[in-house]
Design an enzyme around this catalytic site. Structure first.
Site, mmCIF file in Angstrom:
data_model
loop_
_atom_site.group_PDB
_atom_site.id
_atom_site.type_symbol
_atom_site.label_atom_id
_atom_site.label_comp_id
_atom_site.label_asym_id
_atom_site.label_seq_id
_atom_site.Cartn_x
_atom_site.Cartn_y
_atom_site.Cartn_z
ATOM 1 N N GLU A 100 6.824 2.250 12.862
ATOM 2 C CA GLU A 100 6.038 2.029 11.643
ATOM 3 C C GLU A 100 6.494 0.765 10.936
ATOM 4 O O GLU A 100 5.658 0.013 10.396
ATOM 5 C CB GLU A 100 6.182 3.239 10.702
ATOM 6 C CG GLU A 100 5.266 3.191 9.479
ATOM 7 C CD GLU A 100 5.883 2.500 8.268
ATOM 8 O OE1 GLU A 100 5.139 2.259 7.302
ATOM 9 O OE2 GLU A 100 7.098 2.183 8.287
ATOM 10 N N GLU A 101 7.794 0.518 10.941
ATOM 11 C CA GLU A 101 8.344 -0.585 10.157
ATOM 12 C C GLU A 101 7.970 -1.959 10.707
ATOM 13 O O GLU A 101 8.115 -2.968 10.007
ATOM 14 C CB GLU A 101 9.874 -0.469 10.089
ATOM 15 C CG GLU A 101 10.387 0.776 9.382
ATOM 16 C CD GLU A 101 10.155 0.755 7.872
ATOM 17 O OE1 GLU A 101 9.514 -0.196 7.384
ATOM 18 O OE2 GLU A 101 10.621 1.680 7.187
ATOM 19 N N ASP A 109 11.472 5.668 12.671
ATOM 20 C CA ASP A 109 12.240 4.428 12.730
ATOM 21 C C ASP A 109 12.671 3.976 11.341
ATOM 22 O O ASP A 109 12.073 4.362 10.325
ATOM 23 C CB ASP A 109 11.441 3.322 13.428
ATOM 24 C CG ASP A 109 10.148 2.964 12.710
ATOM 25 O OD1 ASP A 109 9.424 3.899 12.317
ATOM 26 O OD2 ASP A 109 9.854 1.764 12.541
#
Length: 384
Positions: A137-138, A75
């Protein structure tokens, strides 16, 4: 076609997938899966409960414990309200740099992994080589958390893990954790001329912020001796406060977003305990006027950091592959701590600079891509 040309072509494809965290990443995961299947890997696409997101777990070589994980998140952050020189989802090459959203964070590393997958398959005879490409993840490392839970349930513990976050191919053996929260204050509205008859949610949110700022000073004093982080203590940030409707109305609603980045599990526990105790104090005061007043905390994400260890076989491996002999620590958060919790030795090393991540005209240089490919070349040569 050279390895660099192959990796560059793959990176162009990966950038073309607008895999912003708010959107599905199934297309980019499918692309990676096809590449790895063609290299002979056993590939699993592990979807989230909603079916819109997925992690990829792929293995070259034998089943079982041990082996090396090459890990990256699929992502990227949004591009809205950023001033890009060209389409952020069409790779542009200029002056030895490859521009595009995710170029360094962290599709450059994934492109290098895919470009070298067939050669890596030739050395995975006795110890497996795994690929872990995750979602979200972000916004909280949700994909890596789900993936590591699956691995733990299966009793599978890789021996080594390289997280390819952009470090300019420097070796990183520690990163701070990241804990993010959204807190909603519900009070009682009323006319501003009689503040004692209402419960002002904005005022209680402001007092909560005041306690957080007091904790900030406490955390500076708690900095571990010899801490290698910059700054060496756990940091805390108030990101957003929103509430109220007008200057003459007692606010019955407020929302506060805040985060802290612990240098240790002890600091994580300290902050959470102190905040929870203060919330009980505030609630007691609020409910004396309005029994239905509330303070509700939504945990956006809690990710432990990567704690530097005296013995770390992943760090030592990457020392040998890159020729470096010094490891550093970084203040930004990664998925590394989740893999470390499995009992895996973890190191962070990847192409590009974190200084370019999340910015308009994000880029990775061709030199950095080549350095990453050379690291894989050395791994293949050493194990052939």
């Amino acid at each position: 076609m050279s390895d660099l040309q192959r990796a560059k072509a793959i990176l162009g494809d990966l950038i073309g997938f607008a895999s912003i965290s708010s959107e599905s990443n199934l297309d980019i995961i499918g692309y990676c899966a096809r590449h790895l299947e063609a290299a002979g890997a056993r590939v699993e696409v592990l979807r989230d409960p909603m079916g819109r997101k997925a992690n990829l777990w792929a293995t070259l070589g034998p089943e079982g414990d041990g082996g090396l994980v090459l890990s990256g998140h699929s992502d990227v952050v949004p591009v809205a309200n950023q001033n890009w020189s060209s389409d952020p989802f069409v790779m542009r090459e200029e002056d030895g740099k490859l521009f595009g959203r995710g170029a360094c964070d962290m599709k450059g590393f994934i492109a290098c992994c895919l470009a070298k997958a067939e050669e890596l398959a030739m050395i995975a005879h006795h110890q497996p080589i795994h690929f872990a490409f995750t979602h979200d993840e972000e916004i909280g490392c949700f994909g890596a958390r789900a993936l590591t839970e699956v691995l733990a349930q299966r009793g599978l513990r890789p021996r080594l893990c390289v997280i390819g976050e952009p470090t300019e191919m420097q070796v990183i053996e520690g990163n701070k954790g990241c804990c993010e929260y959204s807190v909603t204050f519900s009070g009682l509205e009323g006319h501003s001329s009689a503040p004692e008859r209402g419960v002002n949610a904005v005022e209680y949110a402001a007092r909560y912020i005041g306690r957080l700022l007091d904790l900030r000073s406490d955390l500076v004093a708690r900095a571990p001796d010899g801490s290698r982080f910059d700054p060496p203590w756990t940091t805390l940030n108030v990101g957003r406060l929103e509430g109220g409707v007008a200057h003459n109305v007692i606010a019955n609603h407020a929302v506060l977003d805040w985060e802290f980045r612990p240098v240790s599990m002890e600091d994580m526990s300290f902050v959470k305990t102190e905040v929870a105790g203060y919330v009980e104090t505030l609630l007691g005061e609020m409910r004396r006027t309005h029994p239905n007043a509330s303070i509700t905390t939504e945990t956006i994400g809690e990710v432990a950091g990567l704690e530097p260890m005296p013995e770390n076989a992943a760090r030592d491996l990457v020392f040998g592959l890159t020729g470096r002999n010094e490891a550093s620590c970084v203040p930004f958060s990664t998925e590394a701590g989740l893999f470390q919790a499995l009992g895996t030795d973890v190191v962070i090393c990847g192409p590009g600079s974190i200084a370019q991540a999340h910015k308009p005209d994000e880029f990775v240089s061709l030199d950095q891509m080549q350095t990453c490919l050379s690291m894989f070349d050395r791994l293949i040569s050493d194990r052939s």
